[in-house]
Write a protein that holds these residues in place. Structure first.
Motif, PDB file in Angstrom:
ATOM      1  N   LEU A   1      25.870  33.766  34.776  1.00 12.18           N
ATOM      2  CA  LEU A   1      24.666  33.751  35.255  1.00 12.18           C
ATOM      3  C   LEU A   1      23.596  33.980  34.244  1.00 12.18           C
ATOM      4  O   LEU A   1      22.373  33.432  34.377  1.00 12.18           O
ATOM      5  N   ILE A   2      23.990  35.040  33.375  1.00 11.12           N
ATOM      6  CA  ILE A   2      22.855  35.445  32.373  1.00 11.12           C
ATOM      7  C   ILE A   2      22.842  34.250  31.552  1.00 11.12           C
ATOM      8  O   ILE A   2      21.628  33.879  31.388  1.00 11.12           O
ATOM      9  N   LYS A   3      23.887  33.397  31.082  1.00 19.41           N
ATOM     10  CA  LYS A   3      23.825  32.251  30.229  1.00 19.41           C
ATOM     11  C   LYS A   3      22.783  31.224  30.814  1.00 19.41           C
ATOM     12  O   LYS A   3      21.963  30.458  30.330  1.00 19.41           O
ATOM     13  N   LEU A   4      23.087  30.978  32.314  1.00 13.69           N
ATOM     14  CA  LEU A   4      22.144  30.006  33.206  1.00 13.69           C
ATOM     15  C   LEU A   4      20.702  30.064  33.066  1.00 13.69           C
ATOM     16  O   LEU A   4      19.898  29.257  32.969  1.00 13.69           O
ATOM     17  N   MET A   5      20.366  31.375  33.375  1.00 16.82           N
ATOM     18  CA  MET A   5      19.013  31.915  33.967  1.00 16.82           C
ATOM     19  C   MET A   5      18.296  32.667  33.244  1.00 16.82           C
ATOM     20  O   MET A   5      17.157  32.965  33.526  1.00 16.82           O
ATOM     21  N   ASN A   6      19.051  33.558  32.289  1.00 16.97           N
ATOM     22  CA  ASN A   6      18.266  34.529  31.599  1.00 16.97           C
ATOM     23  C   ASN A   6      17.509  35.488  32.254  1.00 16.97           C
ATOM     24  O   ASN A   6      16.295  35.620  32.198  1.00 16.97           O
ATOM     25  N   PRO A   7      18.124  36.274  33.327  1.00  9.50           N
ATOM     26  CA  PRO A   7      17.466  36.972  34.214  1.00  9.50           C
ATOM     27  C   PRO A   7      16.907  38.438  33.472  1.00  9.50           C
ATOM     28  O   PRO A   7      17.559  38.680  32.547  1.00  9.50           O
ATOM     29  N   LYS A   8      15.926  38.943  34.115  1.00  6.15           N
ATOM     30  CA  LYS A   8      15.524  40.146  33.331  1.00  6.15           C
ATOM     31  C   LYS A   8      16.550  41.215  33.697  1.00  6.15           C
ATOM     32  O   LYS A   8      16.711  41.959  32.872  1.00  6.15           O
ATOM     33  N   TYR A   9      17.067  41.317  34.952  1.00  6.11           N
ATOM     34  CA  TYR A   9      18.213  42.066  35.052  1.00  6.11           C
ATOM     35  C   TYR A   9      19.327  41.393  36.268  1.00  6.11           C
ATOM     36  O   TYR A   9      18.766  40.718  36.981  1.00  6.11           O
ATOM     37  N   ILE A  10      20.456  42.082  36.084  1.00  5.90           N
ATOM     38  CA  ILE A  10      21.453  41.417  37.097  1.00  5.90           C
ATOM     39  C   ILE A  10      22.720  42.174  37.114  1.00  5.90           C
ATOM     40  O   ILE A  10      23.122  43.058  36.181  1.00  5.90           O
ATOM     41  N   GLU A  11      23.135  42.305  38.355  1.00  2.20           N
ATOM     42  CA  GLU A  11      24.336  43.084  38.543  1.00  2.20           C
ATOM     43  C   GLU A  11      25.434  42.319  39.527  1.00  2.20           C
ATOM     44  O   GLU A  11      24.907  41.482  40.449  1.00  2.20           O
ATOM     45  N   VAL A  12      26.609  42.242  39.215  1.00  4.49           N
ATOM     46  CA  VAL A  12      27.598  42.045  40.138  1.00  4.49           C
ATOM     47  C   VAL A  12      28.610  42.759  40.481  1.00  4.49           C
ATOM     48  O   VAL A  12      29.037  43.517  39.550  1.00  4.49           O
ATOM     49  N   THR A  13      29.059  43.056  41.780  1.00  9.99           N
ATOM     50  CA  THR A  13      29.968  43.986  42.245  1.00  9.99           C
ATOM     51  C   THR A  13      30.988  42.960  42.880  1.00  9.99           C
ATOM     52  O   THR A  13      30.879  42.150  43.731  1.00  9.99           O
ATOM     53  N   GLY A  14      32.413  43.284  42.778  1.00  6.66           N
ATOM     54  CA  GLY A  14      33.466  42.587  43.430  1.00  6.66           C
ATOM     55  C   GLY A  14      34.113  43.680  44.363  1.00  6.66           C
ATOM     56  O   GLY A  14      34.719  44.845  43.944  1.00  6.66           O
ATOM     57  N   LEU A  15      34.196  43.608  45.853  1.00  5.11           N
ATOM     58  CA  LEU A  15      34.766  44.349  46.537  1.00  5.11           C
ATOM     59  C   LEU A  15      36.262  43.627  46.947  1.00  5.11           C
ATOM     60  O   LEU A  15      36.213  42.767  47.877  1.00  5.11           O
ATOM     61  N   PHE A  16      37.210  43.935  46.260  1.00  2.00           N
ATOM     62  CA  PHE A  16      38.390  43.157  46.341  1.00  2.00           C
ATOM     63  C   PHE A  16      39.255  43.846  47.433  1.00  2.00           C
ATOM     64  O   PHE A  16      39.253  44.927  47.290  1.00  2.00           O
ATOM     65  N   THR A  17      39.889  43.238  48.314  1.00  2.00           N
ATOM     66  CA  THR A  17      40.763  43.722  49.387  1.00  2.00           C
ATOM     67  C   THR A  17      42.119  44.324  48.561  1.00  2.00           C
ATOM     68  O   THR A  17      42.370  43.893  47.691  1.00  2.00           O
ATOM     69  N   PRO A  18      42.723  45.287  49.559  1.00  2.00           N
ATOM     70  CA  PRO A  18      43.712  45.915  48.794  1.00  2.00           C
ATOM     71  C   PRO A  18      44.882  44.938  48.565  1.00  2.00           C
ATOM     72  O   PRO A  18      45.268  44.204  49.479  1.00  2.00           O
ATOM     73  N   ARG A  19      45.549  45.330  47.436  1.00  2.00           N
ATOM     74  CA  ARG A  19      46.855  44.551  47.168  1.00  2.00           C
ATOM     75  C   ARG A  19      47.912  45.645  46.622  1.00  2.00           C
ATOM     76  O   ARG A  19      47.301  46.549  45.710  1.00  2.00           O
ATOM     77  N   GLY A  20      49.119  45.953  47.225  1.00  2.00           N
ATOM     78  CA  GLY A  20      49.951  46.834  46.539  1.00  2.00           C
ATOM     79  C   GLY A  20      49.281  48.433  46.996  1.00  2.00           C
ATOM     80  O   GLY A  20      49.388  49.237  46.376  1.00  2.00           O
ATOM     81  N   GLY A  21      48.269  48.364  48.064  1.00  2.00           N
ATOM     82  CA  GLY A  21      47.784  49.748  48.652  1.00  2.00           C
ATOM     83  C   GLY A  21      46.511  50.142  47.791  1.00  2.00           C
ATOM     84  O   GLY A  21      46.238  51.191  48.048  1.00  2.00           O
ATOM     85  N   ILE A  22      46.032  49.326  46.754  1.00  2.00           N
ATOM     86  CA  ILE A  22      45.008  49.734  46.174  1.00  2.00           C
ATOM     87  C   ILE A  22      43.859  48.590  46.305  1.00  2.00           C
ATOM     88  O   ILE A  22      44.159  47.506  45.930  1.00  2.00           O
ATOM     89  N   SER A  23      42.493  49.279  46.283  1.00  2.00           N
ATOM     90  CA  SER A  23      41.485  48.229  46.223  1.00  2.00           C
ATOM     91  C   SER A  23      40.919  48.569  44.988  1.00  2.00           C
ATOM     92  O   SER A  23      40.821  49.722  44.445  1.00  2.00           O
ATOM     93  N   ILE A  24      40.410  47.489  44.359  1.00  2.00           N
ATOM     94  CA  ILE A  24      39.523  47.340  43.207  1.00  2.00           C
ATOM     95  C   ILE A  24      37.897  46.927  43.325  1.00  2.00           C
ATOM     96  O   ILE A  24      37.880  45.690  43.901  1.00  2.00           O
ATOM     97  N   TYR A  25      37.079  47.644  42.897  1.00  2.00           N
ATOM     98  CA  TYR A  25      35.524  47.398  43.105  1.00  2.00           C
ATOM     99  C   TYR A  25      34.998  47.334  41.714  1.00  2.00           C
ATOM    100  O   TYR A  25      34.392  48.299  41.496  1.00  2.00           O
TER     101      TYR A  25
END
Length: 151
Positions: free
Chosen positions: A102-126
Motif C-alpha cells: 500500500l505504501i508503494k501503491l499510494m505513498n500515504p502520509k501515514y499508514i498502519e496495518v493490524t492483523g487479528l489472527f484467530t488462535p492456532r495451537g491455543g495462541i492468537s497473534i496480533y
C-alpha cells in the motif's frame, strides 16, 4: 461509471485471483490532499495459509491511513486481500507485505496495518506495522503510535 477514474475492478464482474496479486490494487485521486484525515478499512474475512503446514489462517485485517495524492480503491483492496487465500506466509509477514504494497501503491502520509489472527495451537497473534513519511510530522506520529500501541 465515470470514465476519468480509469478503474478496472469497480463496476465489473468480480474475478478472484488464486494467489497473491498486488497488481489488482488500484488508486484514484484524493480530492482533499491538503487535509489530514483517516481512511479506515476492516476486512473481517482475511485468510492465508501457514507456510509450513499449509493449514488456513483466519484474521481480521485493519488498515488505517492518512492519504496524500492517491487513495486505494476499495474493491481492488478487497480483491487484493482475498488474493492471500492461497498464499503461504506467516502472520507477521502478511501484515508487513500489505503495508509495504500500500505504501508503494499510494505513498500515504501515514499508514498502519493490524492483523487479528484467530488462535492456532491455543495462541492468537496480533501483528501491527506502521509507517510515517520520513522527515515529516507523520514519521513522529508513527513513532508515537508504535510506542503507544496496545497500552
Amino acid at each position: 461509471m465515470r470514465d476519468d477514474l480509469q478503474l478496472n475492478a469497480l463496476g465489473r464482474k468480480t474475478e478472484y485471483k488464486s494467489d497473491y496479486a498486488p497488481e489488482v490494487l488500484e488508486t484514484f485521486v484524493n480530492k482533499h490532499p491538503g487535509n489530514d484525515y483517516w481512511v479506515r478499512f476492516n476486512c473481517p474475512e482475511f485468510t492465508s495459509l501457514c507456510p509450513i503446514t499449509g493449514q488456513p489462517d483466519f484474521a481480521e485485517i485493519r488498515i488505517s491511513y492518512l492519504p496524500d495524492e492517491l487513495m486505494v480503491e476499495s474493491k481492488s483492496l478487497k480483491l487484493y486481500l482475498f488474493s492471500f487465500r492461497n498464499h503461504g506466509d506467516f502472520h507477521e509477514d502478511c501484515v508487513n507485505i500489505i503495508m509495504k504494497d500500500l505504501i508503494k501503491l499510494m505513498n500515504p502520509k501515514y499508514i498502519e496495518v493490524t492483523g487479528l489472527f484467530t488462535p492456532r495451537g491455543g495462541i492468537s497473534i496480533y501483528p501491527y506495522a506502521n509507517y510515517g513519511r520520513p522527515g515529516t510530522k507523520y514519521e513522529k506520529l508513527a513513532e508515537y503510535r508504535l510506542q503507544q500501541h496496545d497500552l
